[in-house]
Design a protein around this motif. Structure first.
Motif, PDB file in Angstrom:
ATOM      1  N   LYS A   1       0.863  -1.174   0.000  1.00 41.47           N
ATOM      2  CA  LYS A   1       0.000   0.000   0.000  1.00 41.47           C
ATOM      3  C   LYS A   1       0.902   1.227   0.000  1.00 41.47           C
ATOM      4  O   LYS A   1       1.743   1.379   0.880  1.00 41.47           O
ATOM      5  N   LEU A   2       0.737   2.086  -1.008  1.00 43.87           N
ATOM      6  CA  LEU A   2       1.580   3.270  -1.142  1.00 43.87           C
ATOM      7  C   LEU A   2       0.763   4.529  -0.845  1.00 43.87           C
ATOM      8  O   LEU A   2      -0.433   4.587  -1.127  1.00 43.87           O
ATOM      9  N   SER A   3       1.430   5.536  -0.324  1.00 42.90           N
ATOM     10  CA  SER A   3       0.738   6.772   0.036  1.00 42.90           C
ATOM     11  C   SER A   3       0.686   7.745  -1.141  1.00 42.90           C
ATOM     12  O   SER A   3       1.415   7.604  -2.125  1.00 42.90           O
ATOM     13  N   GLY A   4      -0.174   8.741  -1.012  1.00 42.21           N
ATOM     14  CA  GLY A   4      -0.269   9.797  -2.022  1.00 42.21           C
ATOM     15  C   GLY A   4      -0.718   9.268  -3.368  1.00 42.21           C
ATOM     16  O   GLY A   4      -1.515   8.357  -3.460  1.00 42.21           O
ATOM     17  N   ARG A   5      -0.176   9.879  -4.435  1.00 43.80           N
ATOM     18  CA  ARG A   5      -0.538   9.487  -5.804  1.00 43.80           C
ATOM     19  C   ARG A   5       0.247   8.281  -6.291  1.00 43.80           C
ATOM     20  O   ARG A   5       0.005   7.786  -7.372  1.00 43.80           O
ATOM     21  N   ASN A   6       1.217   7.838  -5.539  1.00 44.78           N
ATOM     22  CA  ASN A   6       2.106   6.767  -6.001  1.00 44.78           C
ATOM     23  C   ASN A   6       1.384   5.445  -6.183  1.00 44.78           C
ATOM     24  O   ASN A   6       0.695   4.972  -5.289  1.00 44.78           O
ATOM     25  N   VAL A   7       1.595   4.848  -7.363  1.00 41.96           N
ATOM     26  CA  VAL A   7       1.092   3.508  -7.648  1.00 41.96           C
ATOM     27  C   VAL A   7       2.268   2.536  -7.628  1.00 41.96           C
ATOM     28  O   VAL A   7       2.101   1.347  -7.425  1.00 41.96           O
TER      29      VAL A   7
END
Length: 170
Positions: free
Chosen positions: A82-88
């Motif tokens: 699970k990544l934070s912000g817009r990061n995929v």
């Protein structure tokens, strides 16, 4: 003085470029293999296709997809998270641990976020190619068609000349 014709010039040029006159090609330096291990990636993520694209585009066969990384070899682990912000996606450049003979790196992909953002198969491939670029320490680029642009590029995906030179040195 003889008059030169186009046909005569072509014939002379052809004779001067015969293979027998060319020196033997130098032996290519062996490429360092970087092993890639998928831990928990969904099957619809084209890891192998992304690695093949990089290998073909750069002219090197540097990546080898394996079930388990061999001991004391350069290795990249691809896993979900699970990544934070817009990061995929996120990747660390490949680095050696102090005193180690091999280097390691990690690529993390957030498939749930990619699904919410409606990533197509081509988008998922681009994301993986982009993250493997970071494994090789390539920075983000401002050119929209570069695979190293921080947002999804518009086809055709390319590596800029500077990115290709960087990869050629590795």
């Amino acid at each position: 003085m003889r008059k030169s014709t186009a046909a005569g010039l072509v014939a002379a040029l052809t004779l001067s470029l015969l293979p027998a006159a060319l020196p033997a090609p130098a032996e290519a330096a062996p490429q360092k293999v970087i092993y890639v291990q998928k831990l928990d990636m969904p099957s619809d993520w084209p890891v192998k296709s992304a690695l093949r694209w990089l290998d073909v585009y750069t002219g090197k066969s540097t990546f080898r997809l394996v079930k388990r990384c061999p001991a004391k070899r350069d290795c990249v682990t691809v896993q979900t998270g699970k990544l934070s912000g817009r990061n995929v996606g996120w990747a660390s450049p490949i680095r050696a641990k102090t005193g180690a003979t091999h280097r390691t790196s990690i690529v993390v992909i957030d498939p749930a976020k990619a699904k919410r953002l409606r990533y197509s198969q081509a988008d998922r491939k681009w994301l993986l190619v982009h993250e493997f670029g970071h494994v090789h320490a390539l920075p983000h680029q401002r050119k929209r068609i570069s695979v190293m642009h921080p947002d999804l590029p518009r086809p055709p995906m390319v590596l800029t000349p500077a990115e290709r030179r960087h990869l050629a040195r590795r």
